[in-house]
Design an enzyme around this catalytic site. Sequence first.
Site, PDB file in Angstrom:
ATOM      1  N   GLU A 172      28.132  49.007-121.011  1.00 37.03           N
ATOM      2  CA  GLU A 172      29.273  49.697-122.021  1.00 37.03           C
ATOM      3  C   GLU A 172      28.801  51.215-122.008  1.00 37.03           C
ATOM      4  O   GLU A 172      27.888  51.692-122.071  1.00 37.03           O
ATOM      5  CB  GLU A 172      28.963  49.208-123.577  1.00 37.03           C
ATOM      6  CG  GLU A 172      29.129  47.707-123.829  1.00 37.03           C
ATOM      7  CD  GLU A 172      30.531  47.511-123.672  1.00 37.03           C
ATOM      8  OE1 GLU A 172      31.086  48.433-123.665  1.00 37.03           O
ATOM      9  OE2 GLU A 172      30.934  46.403-123.820  1.00 37.03           O
ATOM     10  N   LYS A 207      14.644  48.078-125.398  1.00 34.56           N
ATOM     11  CA  LYS A 207      14.110  49.566-125.602  1.00 34.56           C
ATOM     12  C   LYS A 207      15.135  50.173-126.295  1.00 34.56           C
ATOM     13  O   LYS A 207      16.270  50.525-125.621  1.00 34.56           O
ATOM     14  CB  LYS A 207      14.053  50.049-124.099  1.00 34.56           C
ATOM     15  CG  LYS A 207      13.259  51.418-124.145  1.00 34.56           C
ATOM     16  CD  LYS A 207      13.676  52.182-123.133  1.00 34.56           C
ATOM     17  CE  LYS A 207      14.695  53.004-122.921  1.00 34.56           C
ATOM     18  NZ  LYS A 207      14.983  54.082-123.946  1.00 34.56           N
ATOM     19  N   GLU A 262      33.473  63.541-120.432  1.00 35.83           N
ATOM     20  CA  GLU A 262      32.841  63.108-121.520  1.00 35.83           C
ATOM     21  C   GLU A 262      32.118  64.300-121.992  1.00 35.83           C
ATOM     22  O   GLU A 262      31.153  64.625-121.508  1.00 35.83           O
ATOM     23  CB  GLU A 262      32.273  61.834-121.702  1.00 35.83           C
ATOM     24  CG  GLU A 262      31.869  61.250-123.016  1.00 35.83           C
ATOM     25  CD  GLU A 262      31.035  60.003-123.007  1.00 35.83           C
ATOM     26  OE1 GLU A 262      30.140  60.179-122.377  1.00 35.83           O
ATOM     27  OE2 GLU A 262      31.545  59.200-123.738  1.00 35.83           O
ATOM     28  N   CYS A 295      31.359  56.608-128.565  1.00 37.87           N
ATOM     29  CA  CYS A 295      31.842  56.452-127.161  1.00 37.87           C
ATOM     30  C   CYS A 295      33.384  56.104-127.126  1.00 37.87           C
ATOM     31  O   CYS A 295      34.082  56.261-126.513  1.00 37.87           O
ATOM     32  CB  CYS A 295      31.347  55.064-126.531  1.00 37.87           C
ATOM     33  SG  CYS A 295      31.388  53.855-127.766  1.00 37.87           S
TER      34      CYS A 295
HETATM   35  P1  NAD Z   1      21.881  57.726-121.759  1.00 33.44           P
HETATM   36  O1  NAD Z   1      22.632  57.194-120.481  1.00 33.44           O
HETATM   37  O2  NAD Z   1      21.355  58.795-121.380  1.00 33.44           O
HETATM   38  O3  NAD Z   1      20.879  56.797-122.231  1.00 33.44           O
HETATM   39  C1  NAD Z   1      20.911  55.548-122.656  1.00 33.44           C
HETATM   40  C2  NAD Z   1      19.719  54.401-122.530  1.00 33.44           C
HETATM   41  O4  NAD Z   1      19.108  54.402-121.198  1.00 33.44           O
HETATM   42  C3  NAD Z   1      18.532  55.172-123.200  1.00 33.44           C
HETATM   43  O5  NAD Z   1      17.919  54.223-124.123  1.00 33.44           O
HETATM   44  C4  NAD Z   1      17.732  55.848-122.262  1.00 33.44           C
HETATM   45  O6  NAD Z   1      16.426  56.059-122.366  1.00 33.44           O
HETATM   46  C5  NAD Z   1      17.914  54.967-121.107  1.00 33.44           C
HETATM   47  N1  NAD Z   1      17.906  55.391-119.880  1.00 33.44           N
HETATM   48  C6  NAD Z   1      17.871  56.596-119.454  1.00 33.44           C
HETATM   49  N2  NAD Z   1      17.901  56.535-117.842  1.00 33.44           N
HETATM   50  C7  NAD Z   1      17.609  55.510-117.510  1.00 33.44           C
HETATM   51  C8  NAD Z   1      17.245  54.725-116.196  1.00 33.44           C
HETATM   52  N3  NAD Z   1      17.212  55.302-115.213  1.00 33.44           N
HETATM   53  N4  NAD Z   1      16.886  53.356-116.244  1.00 33.44           N
HETATM   54  C9  NAD Z   1      16.989  52.703-117.294  1.00 33.44           C
HETATM   55  N5  NAD Z   1      17.395  53.288-118.616  1.00 33.44           N
HETATM   56  C10 NAD Z   1      17.565  54.528-118.846  1.00 33.44           C
HETATM   57  O7  NAD Z   1      22.929  57.815-122.930  1.00 33.44           O
HETATM   58  P2  NAD Z   1      22.664  58.441-124.618  1.00 33.44           P
HETATM   59  O8  NAD Z   1      22.791  59.987-124.201  1.00 33.44           O
HETATM   60  O9  NAD Z   1      21.473  57.995-125.040  1.00 33.44           O
HETATM   61  O10 NAD Z   1      24.181  58.030-125.099  1.00 33.44           O
HETATM   62  C11 NAD Z   1      25.410  58.419-124.877  1.00 33.44           C
HETATM   63  C12 NAD Z   1      26.317  58.057-124.190  1.00 33.44           C
HETATM   64  O11 NAD Z   1      26.287  56.527-124.492  1.00 33.44           O
HETATM   65  C13 NAD Z   1      27.807  58.442-124.241  1.00 33.44           C
HETATM   66  O12 NAD Z   1      28.245  58.357-122.795  1.00 33.44           O
HETATM   67  C14 NAD Z   1      28.552  57.472-124.722  1.00 33.44           C
HETATM   68  O13 NAD Z   1      29.745  57.341-124.547  1.00 33.44           O
HETATM   69  C15 NAD Z   1      27.731  56.131-124.424  1.00 33.44           C
HETATM   70  N6  NAD Z   1      27.785  54.988-125.321  1.00 33.44           N
HETATM   71  C16 NAD Z   1      28.729  53.921-125.073  1.00 33.44           C
HETATM   72  C17 NAD Z   1      29.151  52.940-125.887  1.00 33.44           C
HETATM   73  C18 NAD Z   1      30.069  51.712-125.577  1.00 33.44           C
HETATM   74  O14 NAD Z   1      29.832  50.947-126.206  1.00 33.44           O
HETATM   75  N7  NAD Z   1      30.786  51.946-124.389  1.00 33.44           N
HETATM   76  C19 NAD Z   1      28.540  52.853-126.982  1.00 33.44           C
HETATM   77  C20 NAD Z   1      27.785  53.926-127.574  1.00 33.44           C
HETATM   78  C21 NAD Z   1      27.474  55.295-126.737  1.00 33.44           C
END
Ligand code: NAD
Length: 496
Positions: free
Chosen positions: A249, A175, A386, A283
């Site tokens: 991650e 997804k 963050e 991130c």
């Molecule tokens: P998010 O947590 O809102 O969403 C991430 C994914 O999870 C999306 O595909 C979303 O649809 C899905 N999702 C949301 N709620 C869910 C649930 N209850 N159950 C299952 N899936 C669900 O994050 P975002 O806004 O898309 O991305 C930003 C975040 O990602 C920041 O915190 C950033 O630091 C982190 N990030 C981390 C890394 C890493 O490698 N550590 C890399 C890139 C981004």
Amino acid sequence: MAETFKNYINGAWVDSRSGASFENRNPADRDDVIGTFPQSDATDVEAAARAAAEAYKTWRLIPAPKRGDMLRAAGDILVRRKDELARAMTREMGKPVFETKGDVQEAIDTAYYAATETRRLFGYNAPSELANKVNLSFRVPIGVCGIITAWNFPMAVPSWKILPALACGNTIVYKPSEDAPHSGNLMAEVLEEAGIPAGVFNVVHGASECGAAIVEHPEIRVIGFTGSTVVGNEIASRAGAMNKKVSLEMGGKNAQIVMPDADLNLALEGALWGAFGTTGQRCTATSRLIIHEAIYDDFINRLITKAGKIKIGPGLEEGTEMGPVINEKQLKRVEEYVRIGREEDKAVCILGGDRATGSQDTANGWFFLPTIFIDVTRDMRIAREEIFGPVLSILKARDLSDAIDILNDTPYGLSSSLYTANVNDAFRAIRDIEAGITYINVPTIGAEAHMPFGGVKGTGNGHREGGWTAFDIFTEWKTVYIDYSGSLQRAQIDNY
Ligand code: NAD
């Protein structure tokens, strides 16, 4: 007319079962509709998981190096389509094309790396404690993996999970983020052309409901997640209760330390790229800069001059250095943190702090100015939480120990950086910094595909993507004892 995109299930492009869909728009231009995508729910996930479970029966039996040949072909296709994919990614998530080309390149590197790993996937053997007996342990695939990702690296981050998982013999329900769904379909096109059989790789689009259905599906044995710490922790508790393997991650609050003996021009360049590259939406972004008091004022003056000149605009335009933030919700979140920062204690916003709406280029998108707060202290929210936008908090340190102490004083532990010419200080920092990644004289961003990637504390749960450590996530150990003595030999009993 906006294009209609579909899910990719069992090698076919299909609508959501319910017929529901959502729209995705270019963050640099609200009028530019990229397309509509299926709003999938548990029934779509069920179809994808069933296809993946069926395909697993044969995919796991294909010799790993043969699977590697397909991954190498995927790398070749990514090379051929690199410019086109980069432009499509820029259109859907905003960062400049030179950055999205790097994003595709990371997927290329990961494809070639995973392909070569299929000829290793090392297990190990060890002597038995009994005569005429052999002990072996080797890696086996796990089954169907659910991959859920964020939008900021629409090709690189999914490739870190998808390609090693396929190399190991697993099948996938993927997804993509609802903010970068087109890249998910492009990944499916690449893998299909590379010869990955129907059902082995499936894409279901949607939001949290779709992600939650993946986490809860009993047939999906591994969850590979990249996203926020709040969502990751929720996933971990649900998947943990089902005894699933979960690799997380998550967020970061990364810092760069600058010591007086550093090459200050280099440190300046590093801070600008770390803080404002990808509009601060990495991130690993530098969201805190910790400067030694001896150079504090001078370094800040030079930084403001340079940051004020960053060229903001649509990522598809030549010369753009910083694109928009991803969507209106994120823009409002950034604004809210600027408001909090302005109200907190004695911190001063000395650059930016507003939407960038001044030009024709930025009037129709979610643009925000490079923003710098000085005199921030470690207890302030803008120093701890963050923000995920172009906002840099600057803190002052007395010496290296104080700087490391400030750096460690955060709930996260992903990336960190120290600029110094003193080798002793560098090694002390490497020893004492609490983070998954420490860069010396390099900004907080710049991971390479063949090195372990991940963080400690609120950033991760002990797994590492990138490098061979990714193969630990997507395999189980099978231990085998072969006794050729012809008699019953009881371990721990007959030999002692
Ligand atoms: P998010 O947590 O809102 O969403 C991430 C994914 O999870 C999306 O595909 C979303 O649809 C899905 N999702 C949301 N709620 C869910 C649930 N209850 N159950 C299952 N899936 C669900 O994050 P975002 O806004 O898309 O991305 C930003 C975040 O990602 C920041 O915190 C950033 O630091 C982190 N990030 C981390 C890394 C890493 O490698 N550590 C890399 C890139 C981004």
